[in-house]
Design an enzyme around this catalytic site. Structure first.
Site, PDB file in Angstrom:
ATOM      1  N   SER A   1       6.374  -0.184 -15.323  1.00 19.75           N
ATOM      2  CA  SER A   1       6.835   1.190 -15.180  1.00 19.75           C
ATOM      3  C   SER A   1       5.651   2.119 -14.940  1.00 19.75           C
ATOM      4  O   SER A   1       4.600   1.701 -14.491  1.00 19.75           O
ATOM      5  CB  SER A   1       7.602   1.586 -16.435  1.00 19.75           C
ATOM      6  OG  SER A   1       7.998   2.906 -16.332  1.00 19.75           O
TER       7      SER A   1
ATOM      8  N   THR B   1       7.150   4.376 -10.148  1.00 19.65           N
ATOM      9  CA  THR B   1       7.271   5.835 -10.066  1.00 19.65           C
ATOM     10  C   THR B   1       8.554   6.327 -10.706  1.00 19.65           C
ATOM     11  O   THR B   1       9.625   5.803 -10.415  1.00 19.65           O
ATOM     12  CB  THR B   1       7.291   6.280  -8.589  1.00 19.65           C
ATOM     13  OG1 THR B   1       6.096   5.811  -7.969  1.00 19.65           O
ATOM     14  CG2 THR B   1       7.378   7.782  -8.457  1.00 19.65           C
TER      15      THR B   1
ATOM     16  N   THR C   1       3.398   8.512 -11.720  1.00 22.16           N
ATOM     17  CA  THR C   1       3.296   7.140 -11.215  1.00 22.16           C
ATOM     18  C   THR C   1       1.919   6.539 -11.473  1.00 22.16           C
ATOM     19  O   THR C   1       0.945   7.275 -11.671  1.00 22.16           O
ATOM     20  CB  THR C   1       3.541   7.129  -9.690  1.00 22.16           C
ATOM     21  OG1 THR C   1       3.635   5.784  -9.225  1.00 22.16           O
ATOM     22  CG2 THR C   1       2.431   7.814  -8.930  1.00 22.16           C
TER      23      THR C   1
ATOM     24  N   ARG D   1      -7.081   4.905  -3.752  1.00 22.69           N
ATOM     25  CA  ARG D   1      -5.883   5.179  -2.951  1.00 22.69           C
ATOM     26  C   ARG D   1      -4.933   6.124  -3.707  1.00 22.69           C
ATOM     27  O   ARG D   1      -4.665   5.965  -4.881  1.00 22.69           O
ATOM     28  CB  ARG D   1      -5.175   3.854  -2.640  1.00 22.69           C
ATOM     29  CG  ARG D   1      -3.877   4.009  -1.845  1.00 22.69           C
ATOM     30  CD  ARG D   1      -2.662   4.041  -2.746  1.00 22.69           C
ATOM     31  NE  ARG D   1      -1.410   4.021  -1.991  1.00 22.69           N
ATOM     32  CZ  ARG D   1      -0.228   4.316  -2.523  1.00 22.69           C
ATOM     33  NH1 ARG D   1      -0.119   4.651  -3.776  1.00 22.69           N
ATOM     34  NH2 ARG D   1       0.861   4.269  -1.784  1.00 22.69           N
TER      35      ARG D   1
ATOM     36  N   THR E   1      10.337   7.610  -3.777  1.00 23.46           N
ATOM     37  CA  THR E   1       9.646   6.453  -4.333  1.00 23.46           C
ATOM     38  C   THR E   1       9.563   5.402  -3.227  1.00 23.46           C
ATOM     39  O   THR E   1      10.285   5.492  -2.238  1.00 23.46           O
ATOM     40  CB  THR E   1      10.355   5.920  -5.595  1.00 23.46           C
ATOM     41  OG1 THR E   1       9.625   4.815  -6.127  1.00 23.46           O
ATOM     42  CG2 THR E   1      11.775   5.497  -5.313  1.00 23.46           C
ATOM     43  N   GLY E   2       8.673   4.450  -3.392  1.00 22.76           N
ATOM     44  CA  GLY E   2       8.501   3.453  -2.335  1.00 22.76           C
ATOM     45  C   GLY E   2       7.095   3.516  -1.777  1.00 22.76           C
ATOM     46  O   GLY E   2       6.181   4.037  -2.435  1.00 22.76           O
TER      47      GLY E   2
HETATM   48  N1  ASP Z   1       5.447   6.038  -4.090  1.00 26.98           N
HETATM   49  C1  ASP Z   1       4.488   5.422  -4.979  1.00 26.98           C
HETATM   50  C2  ASP Z   1       3.151   5.373  -4.273  1.00 26.98           C
HETATM   51  O1  ASP Z   1       3.108   5.079  -3.082  1.00 26.98           O
HETATM   52  C3  ASP Z   1       4.843   4.036  -5.403  1.00 26.98           C
HETATM   53  C4  ASP Z   1       6.225   3.832  -5.945  1.00 26.98           C
HETATM   54  O2  ASP Z   1       7.127   4.624  -5.726  1.00 26.98           O
HETATM   55  O3  ASP Z   1       6.416   2.840  -6.655  1.00 26.98           O
HETATM   56  O4  ASP Z   1       2.142   5.549  -4.901  1.00 26.98           O
END
Ligand code: ASP
Length: 310
Positions: A50, A166, A184, A194, A217-218
């Protein structure tokens, strides 16, 4: 006056929704409620993979956190990125919003600011998170070596319920104001330094009482590329429903991947309009679930998938 409502990303977002709904029921402002919800998830190191302490680190095994928040009434916002050893990055983002003329502080300097603000430095690792990193270290799996470094490597990263990191929490309070928080640890095993979409206002989060609230998210690189959350808010401002706006963002993300000749990455969006209308959508195979709290009821819903041909 609208009925209070909170929505949050992924099944662990249910905890955020529970906490935020209690705050909204007491009459607290949307931003406070969303922050309390997000912080409950940051605090829970037992939620596997998480957000916050105990979650998945970068390629060197270091856990760096990103967060932002935005108040829909005033458009005030704050963010921190790539911060180490601070347990509550979303609360720190709030201090950036309230105590500085800036929106975003990063890295070591954000940590120094946290110390000035009285945040303690803490060890962000748990026995489980260290073991998991050792087991999954990309350097030990030769076939994964190129993924985070190639120009479009991020597009190959497979986001699902078990490796996303996230929580985005969007709330509407009793007075009809919107507030949103995103927190996140970023993509698992990212390159050090990054930063993804999550702490970027307009990408991972955007909240405007006059348009709506949106979060993402993603694969953050893909979300930044299309300015995902601001795009959704602007679609709602122009009269689209929260659901239509999220679907359009997925289509735009798919189209952006097509222009680069790569397969669409896994991204997911959720949105809340100023009247309490909810929307969510994801690109193919993202398998995005989100939590919705309204009145006494909290449910987990499956987002509509938008494939590249849609
Ligand atoms: N969006 C987040 C990122 O690229 C990662 C995630 O949503 O799990 O840092």
């Amino acid at each position: 006056m609208p009925e209070p409502i909170t929505i949050a990303t992924w099944p662990f977002g249910k905890l955020a929704v529970e906490v935020a709904m209690k705050a909204l029921a007491k009459g607290e402002p949307a931003l406070d409620a969303a922050l309390a919800g997000a912080q409950a998830v940051e605090d829970d190191t037992t939620i596997r993979n998480s957000v916050g302490f105990g979650s998945l680190p970068d390629r060197l095994g270091r856990l760096t956190l990103d967060a932002c928040l935005m108040d829909g009434r005033t458009l005030s916002c704050g963010a921190v990125a790539c911060v180490e050893h601070i347990k509550h990055p979303a609360a720190l983002a709030r201090r950036v919003m309230e105590k500085t003329p800036h929106v975003l502080l990063v890295g070591e300097a954000a940590k120094w600011f946290a110390l000035q603000q009285g945040f303690p430095l803490e060890v962000p690792y748990t026995a489980e998170s260290i073991k998991e990193w050792l087991d999954a270290h990309p350097e030990r799996k030769k076939k994964d070596d190129k993924k985070p470094t190639s120009a479009d490597g991020a597009s190959d990263i497979n986001i699902n319920e078990f490796n996303h990191d996230t929580v985005t929490v969007l709330s509407l309070d009793k007075k009809g104001h919107l507030g949103g928080v995103c927190t996140t640890s970023g993509l698992a095993y990212k390159l050090p330094g990054r930063v993804g979409d999550s702490p970027i206002i307009g990408a991972g989060l955007y909240v405007d009482d006059l348009a709506g609230a949106a979060g993402a998210t993603g694969v953050g690189e893909e979300i930044i590329r299309i300015g995902g959350s601001l795009f959704i808010a602007e679609q709602m401002r122009a009269g689209k429903s929260a659901q239509e706006a999220c679907e359009l963002a997925c289509k735009r993300s798919n189209a952006a991947a097509g222009r680069r000749g790569v397969h669409p990455a896994r991204v997911a969006f959720l949105a809340l309009d100023p009247k309490g209308g909810v929307g969510a959508a994801c690109t193919e195979k993202a398998d995005f679930k989100y939590a919705v709290g309204r009145g006494d009821k909290i449910e987990l819903l499956q987002a509509k998938e938008i494939g590249p041909k849609a």
